[in-house]
Design a protein around this motif. Structure first.
Motif, PDB file in Angstrom:
ATOM      1  N   ARG A 217      18.913  21.952  -0.731  1.00  0.00           N
ATOM      2  CA  ARG A 217      20.121  23.001  -0.923  1.00  0.00           C
ATOM      3  C   ARG A 217      20.883  22.975  -0.019  1.00  0.00           C
TER       4      ARG A 217
ATOM      5  N   HIS B 207      13.842  23.636  -2.513  1.00  0.00           N
ATOM      6  CA  HIS B 207      13.804  24.634  -1.031  1.00  0.00           C
ATOM      7  C   HIS B 207      14.365  25.813  -1.380  1.00  0.00           C
TER       8      HIS B 207
ATOM      9  N   SER C  51      10.443  24.416   4.059  1.00  0.00           N
ATOM     10  CA  SER C  51      11.014  23.493   4.887  1.00  0.00           C
ATOM     11  C   SER C  51      11.891  24.123   5.917  1.00  0.00           C
TER      12      SER C  51
ATOM     13  N   GLY D  63      11.542  23.460  10.098  1.00  0.00           N
ATOM     14  CA  GLY D  63      10.926  23.995  11.332  1.00  0.00           C
ATOM     15  C   GLY D  63       9.729  24.303  11.309  1.00  0.00           C
TER      16      GLY D  63
ATOM     17  N   GLY E 213       9.707  17.915   9.439  1.00  0.00           N
ATOM     18  CA  GLY E 213      10.324  16.868   9.737  1.00  0.00           C
ATOM     19  C   GLY E 213       9.859  16.699  11.343  1.00  0.00           C
ATOM     20  N   GLY E 214      10.321  17.465  12.322  1.00  0.00           N
ATOM     21  CA  GLY E 214      10.201  17.542  13.727  1.00  0.00           C
ATOM     22  C   GLY E 214       8.542  17.954  13.946  1.00  0.00           C
TER      23      GLY E 214
END
Ligand SMILES: O=C(COP(=O)(O)O)[C@H](O)[C@H](O)COP(=O)(O)O
Ligand SMILES: [Mg+2]
Length: 421
Positions: A276, A308, A344, A346, A368-369
């Motif tokens: 989004r 998302h 999603s 952080g 991700g991170g």
């Protein structure tokens, strides 16, 4: 609007606080701040007028030459205004046309200082023109082996710049570590450093190896976002290579393009993951724009399978009411399939228990991170994320589970249970 000979369409004609909307009407809720010197009633009436068949001036129209498609401002409660729209105002199955009415000129109209479209109650006469999702939450079992736990996804970081080889290698490590879905990032499409066709082929080959090794079905959310004709060609290519999903940046592409992709994906049995990016231009302000709730509703009608919806405050990005939006996405809507919400932005293993407490298990947990930033790398990061989900599903405290799960222990040592910024 009143019956009888019509000699004009005055904007006051669009207010009727005693009006009870019919089940066939689209009922929208707005938050409105009237312009200086304008009453709430006048502003509400102007909103109903401008978003249906009225304008700033009174008009003189012969009744025989007009189908009366006026909306009715039928409720005012503080700053909340309810407007009912007749179905005949809308073209069947055209999301752009619907939005040009209910989220069009009114957002810039001087009669209001600010206006936000908060919620829609979609009648069957409108939803029946849309396909809704092909799969929704069933992807967890139909296309993957997630069973009852949340589906796990990861996006390689850095989000752009990795070579095709590096991207596929990182994907393979993540899949082998226990991730179900590799996801492209929103701004990775077909750039010179990592061309679409090469990335698709290499990543799906890596997926096949990871499936072989783990005995679990895995898949790849490849970002097909582009101009519509090009995007449809990319969808075809994904099917040719044996992929099961595509990812689309639904806001930047636009809903007409999403509708085209949905049709093409149905031909191939592909599921659609909706990113989004740019939604906050519409929904970040609480007094102006279009809410994330309405964006999610539009996405469901247009037929995405995942979207998302934020992290219930546990991630790095601001967002409104994730639990309420997710509840809507999975509630009954005239037989449209539900959408699987994606948390999603952080996320990392140390917050997964809180996330599941807040949102339940029918979600995709995307990090991700929080995977690739693990001190021991992507494979360990993927294992840590999977372990945190296993612990949460078993109702075991993360710290306790980490006693004999080294990757989770390292992740907890690095990030604790903190929410990043
Ligand atoms: O790249 C990421 C997350 O990366 P990381 O896990 O490293 O933060 C996504 O683009 C966000 O999901 C967008 O946010 P949202 O899901 O709120 O739209
Ligand atoms: Mg991203």
């Amino acid at each position: 609007m009143s019956d009888g000979i019509m000699t004009g369409i005055e904007y006051d004609d669009f207010l009727d606080l005693g009006y009870d909307p019919a089940a066939t009407e689209l009922v929208c809720e707005f938050t409105i701040e009237p312009a200086d010197g304008m009453s709430m009633e006048a502003a509400a009436s102007r909103v109903a007028s401008e978003s249906s068949n009225g304008t700033w001036a009174a008009l003189h129209v012969d009744e025989d030459e007009l189908t009366d498609l006026g909306a009715v401002a039928c409720g005012i409660d503080g700053r909340t205004v309810t407007v009912a729209y007749p179905t005949a105002l809308f073209e069947d199955g055209s999301m752009p046309q619907i939005l040009s009415c209910i989220a069009g000129n009114i957002l810039g109209m001087k009669a209001v200082d600010s206006i936000r479209l908060e919620d829609c109650d979609w009648p069957e006469s409108i939803t029946s023109g849309f396909p809704g999702p092909q799969f929704g939450p069933s992807v967890a079992r139909e296309k993957l082996d997630a069973g009852e736990r949340p589906v796990l996804a990861t996006v390689p970081k850095p989000k752009v710049g990795l070579s095709t080889d590096a991207h596929a290698r990182i994907g393979e490590e993540a899949w082998r570590g226990g991730i179900d879905l590799l996801k492209d990032d929103e701004n990775l499409t077909d750039q010179a450093f990592n061309p679409f066709a090469d990335r698709l082929a290499e990543s799906l080959a890596a997926r096949d190896r990871a499936q072989e090794e783990t005995g679990e079905r895995k898949d790849y959310l490849v970002n097909v976002t582009a101009e519509t004709t090009e995007m449809l060609e990319r969808v075809d290519l994904v099917a040719e290579h044996g992929g099961g999903f595509v990812m689309v940046d639904v806001i930047t592409c636009g809903w007409a393009a999403v509708q085209s992709v949905r049709e093409r994906c149905a031909d191939h049995g592909l599921a659609i993951h909706a990113h989004r990016a740019m939604h906050a231009a519409f929904d970040r302000l609480d007094h102006h724009g279009v809410s994330m709730r309405v964006i999610a509703q539009i996405a469901r009608l247009c037929g995405v399978d995942h979207i998302h919806t934020g992290t219930a405050g546990l991630g790095k990005l601001a967002n409104e009411d994730t639990p309420g939006i997710n509840e809507w996405l999975t509630s009954d809507c005239h037989g449209l399939r539900p959408v699987l919400p994606v948390a999603s932005g952080g996320l990392h293993p140390g917050v997964v228990d809180q996330l599941i407490d807040a949102l339940g298990t029918d979600i995709i947990v995307q990090a991700g991170g929080g995977v690739h930033g693990h001190p021991d790398g992507t494979h360990a990061g993927a294992k840590a994320l999977r372990q945190s989900v296993e612990a949460s599903m078993a109702g075991t405290d993360l710290e306790t589970y980490a006693d004999d799960h080294a990757e989770l222990a390292t992740a907890l040592e690095k990030w604790g249970a903190e929410t990043p910024r």
